[in-house]
Design an enzyme around this catalytic site. Structure first.
Site, PDB file in Angstrom:
ATOM      1  N   LYS A   8      68.440  22.374  34.338  1.00  0.00           N
ATOM      2  CA  LYS A   8      69.621  21.706  33.812  1.00  0.00           C
ATOM      3  C   LYS A   8      69.933  22.110  32.362  1.00  0.00           C
ATOM      4  CE  LYS A   8      69.198  17.673  36.840  1.00  0.00           C
ATOM      5  NZ  LYS A   8      69.120  16.193  36.872  1.00  0.00           N
ATOM      6  N   TYR A  26      77.549  17.001  43.355  1.00  0.00           N
ATOM      7  CA  TYR A  26      76.947  15.663  43.396  1.00  0.00           C
ATOM      8  C   TYR A  26      77.835  14.647  44.125  1.00  0.00           C
ATOM      9  CZ  TYR A  26      73.194  17.128  40.291  1.00  0.00           C
ATOM     10  OH  TYR A  26      72.088  17.746  39.754  1.00  0.00           O
ATOM     11  N   PHE A  76      76.242   6.016  37.757  1.00  0.00           N
ATOM     12  CA  PHE A  76      75.826   7.163  36.944  1.00  0.00           C
ATOM     13  C   PHE A  76      76.594   8.444  37.254  1.00  0.00           C
ATOM     14  CE2 PHE A  76      73.048   6.969  40.663  1.00  0.00           C
ATOM     15  CZ  PHE A  76      73.137   8.257  41.164  1.00  0.00           C
ATOM     16  N   ARG A  90      59.270  19.189  44.395  1.00  0.00           N
ATOM     17  CA  ARG A  90      59.436  17.822  43.903  1.00  0.00           C
ATOM     18  C   ARG A  90      58.164  17.321  43.210  1.00  0.00           C
ATOM     19  NH1 ARG A  90      64.137  15.879  44.792  1.00  0.00           N
ATOM     20  NH2 ARG A  90      63.575  13.683  44.654  1.00  0.00           N
ATOM     21  N   THR A 138      61.839  11.218  38.549  1.00  0.00           N
ATOM     22  CA  THR A 138      63.152  11.367  37.922  1.00  0.00           C
ATOM     23  C   THR A 138      63.146  10.852  36.486  1.00  0.00           C
ATOM     24  OG1 THR A 138      64.208  11.141  40.075  1.00  0.00           O
ATOM     25  CG2 THR A 138      65.593  10.770  38.149  1.00  0.00           C
ATOM     26  N   ARG A 179      59.023  17.407  34.282  1.00  0.00           N
ATOM     27  CA  ARG A 179      59.776  16.350  33.600  1.00  0.00           C
ATOM     28  C   ARG A 179      58.925  15.651  32.533  1.00  0.00           C
ATOM     29  NH1 ARG A 179      62.854  14.514  39.058  1.00  0.00           N
ATOM     30  NH2 ARG A 179      64.740  15.752  38.748  1.00  0.00           N
ATOM     31  N   ASN A 190      66.956  15.154  32.440  1.00  0.00           N
ATOM     32  CA  ASN A 190      65.609  15.242  32.996  1.00  0.00           C
ATOM     33  C   ASN A 190      65.201  16.646  33.438  1.00  0.00           C
ATOM     34  OD1 ASN A 190      67.026  15.449  35.390  1.00  0.00           O
ATOM     35  ND2 ASN A 190      66.286  13.527  36.238  1.00  0.00           N
ATOM     36  N   HIS A 235      66.609  19.763  38.681  1.00  0.00           N
ATOM     37  CA  HIS A 235      67.050  19.158  39.940  1.00  0.00           C
ATOM     38  C   HIS A 235      66.305  19.877  41.050  1.00  0.00           C
ATOM     39  CE1 HIS A 235      69.739  17.932  43.262  1.00  0.00           C
ATOM     40  NE2 HIS A 235      69.543  19.182  43.682  1.00  0.00           N
ATOM     41  N   GLU A 277      72.710  22.555  49.620  1.00  0.00           N
ATOM     42  CA  GLU A 277      72.753  22.843  48.186  1.00  0.00           C
ATOM     43  C   GLU A 277      72.638  24.335  47.898  1.00  0.00           C
ATOM     44  OE1 GLU A 277      71.001  18.571  46.635  1.00  0.00           O
ATOM     45  OE2 GLU A 277      69.710  20.330  46.482  1.00  0.00           O
TER      46      GLU A 277
END
Length: 142
Positions: free
Chosen positions: A11, A51, A59, A87, A93, A104, A114, A117, A128
């Site tokens: 990100k 998204y 959010f 993950r 998160t 993270r 964070n 993704h 995705e």
């Protein structure tokens, strides 16, 4: 365990901190191969389409604004059990809840900024991945 593909996005906050190399190193050292990359700067509309599943949630607008605030590095990762492994490497998160040594925990500033993704299922990974990549863009190592 099956060989899978998953989407990872580094990100804007992590790209801005110059930690892209460290994040990729973590994936590769844990058995994931990077088989496609794309550095891009999403528009707010593109972030909104990506998204869309979150549209209407409190959010959503902040997420779209954040994801369009700077460049992102979209990657396709391939490897054994790639969705779950990615993950695990990302961590929770909320970086305050992420286990020590996760991406993270080490690189995220907040639940909003964070760092990364990752797809949450094989089905969503396929959706995705196709948002950012055409099949000819991906080069499996296996």
């Amino acid at each position: 365990m099956p060989v899978q593909r998953t989407l990872s996005i580094i990100k804007p906050d992590a790209v801005g901190k110059n930690v892209v190399g460290d994040i990729i190193r973590r994936f590769e050292e844990n058995g994931l191969s990077v088989i496609g990359t794309r550095l891009t700067h999403l528009s707010a509309a593109e972030a909104g389409r990506f998204y869309a599943v979150h549209e209407g949630r409190p959010f959503y607008n902040d997420l779209c604004a954040f994801m369009s605030s700077g460049p992102v590095l979209a990657m396709v990762l391939e490897g054994q059990n790639a969705v779950v492994l990615n993950r695990q490497l990302m961590g929770a998160t909320n970086p305050k809840e992420a286990e020590a040594g996760t991406i993270r925990a080490d690189h995220a500033d907040s639940i909003d900024a964070n760092a990364v993704h990752g797809s949450d299922s094989e089905e969503n990974a396929a959706i995705e991945i196709s948002f950012f990549f055409a099949a000819l863009d991906l080069h499996s190592r296996g």
